[in-house]
Scaffold this active site. Sequence first.
Site, PDB file in Angstrom:
ATOM      1  N   LYS A   1       0.794  -1.221   0.000  1.00  0.00           N
ATOM      2  CA  LYS A   1       0.000   0.000   0.000  1.00  0.00           C
ATOM      3  C   LYS A   1       0.832   1.280   0.000  1.00  0.00           C
ATOM      4  O   LYS A   1       0.359   2.329  -0.455  1.00  0.00           O
ATOM      5  CB  LYS A   1      -0.948   0.001   1.204  1.00  0.00           C
ATOM      6  CG  LYS A   1      -2.036  -1.050   1.108  1.00  0.00           C
ATOM      7  CD  LYS A   1      -2.970  -1.000   2.305  1.00  0.00           C
ATOM      8  CE  LYS A   1      -4.047  -2.064   2.189  1.00  0.00           C
ATOM      9  NZ  LYS A   1      -5.011  -1.987   3.303  1.00  0.00           N
TER      10      LYS A   1
ATOM     11  N   ASP B   1      -9.757   2.557   2.185  1.00  0.00           N
ATOM     12  CA  ASP B   1      -9.693   1.940   3.509  1.00  0.00           C
ATOM     13  C   ASP B   1     -10.194   2.903   4.582  1.00  0.00           C
ATOM     14  O   ASP B   1     -10.888   2.504   5.525  1.00  0.00           O
ATOM     15  CB  ASP B   1      -8.255   1.538   3.858  1.00  0.00           C
ATOM     16  CG  ASP B   1      -7.807   0.263   3.163  1.00  0.00           C
ATOM     17  OD1 ASP B   1      -8.668  -0.540   2.765  1.00  0.00           O
ATOM     18  OD2 ASP B   1      -6.584   0.067   3.020  1.00  0.00           O
TER      19      ASP B   1
END
Length: 300
Positions: free
Chosen positions: A83, A119
């Site tokens: 990420k 997220d």
Amino acid sequence: MNALSRPAPAVGDSVLVGLIGAGIQASRTPAMHEREADALGLRCIYRLIDLDRLGLRPDALPELLSGAERMGYTGLNVTYPCKQAIIPLLDELSDDARAIGAVNTVVLKDGRRVGHNTDCSGFAEGFRRGLAGAPMDRVVLLGAGGAGAAVAHAAFHLGTGRLDIFDADPARAAALADQIDARFGDGRAMAIPDRESLRAAVAAADGLIHATPTGMAKFPGLPLPAEMLHPRLWVAEIVYFPLETELLRAARSIGCRTLDGGGMAVFQAVDAFRLFTGVSPDAERIRAHFASMDAGRSAA
């Protein structure tokens, strides 16, 4: 033209997307996207690009991104451990992704790679639905990686007063605390330097958010000793396979309010689907897709 302003796909159109990460064979994200596309009259093909299965490391990301572009992928989801590593390979970042310093969704369009973070919004929406009214004065966060950074920002959008951050790498925890202070105000976040200090922080906390891979099928176990938990604590998890991690089981056994990782998984997928297709999905239908997969696995 950004991902949200593109023309809506026509019925029968095909969208090719994928997930890059390590140990992702149990992911429910492909099924959530494909079933929702079917319900909308679209065709979504969602592939797993599992670094473990391919024998690759995050340094293969340049090759994987180029390959996805050549094969006509519309976009990619990105998970552990990529990420943050993917950011230098992108052409543009959304405001949230830039502030958080982590990307879990990449839209590939017109030769450009645009990184987003769903997220943060996904965790926040799951928390609002699953732990409404939970006290937020003081919260402990375990994990300062890409997922931890997203959850840290979400915690302040949810009203956290102070966030104490613990990571196996103290320097990473300190860097995230500095990032949070820069965005939300000095003294709002503090890095926890060691496990003894973690014990004291948990004892004083209203809530605990777990944002490391510990508890996943690939990384079983507890992220902290169970005896650190106390009944006044609420405990929120980002791991969703298994849905009941060892941490949640230990917390429930002493009466803690708990939140599993299913809500974050669902609502990050809702936002990613919209970015990939330009079509707003039915969030409740995606929740039902997710729940049916859990029921099916429980019965298996």
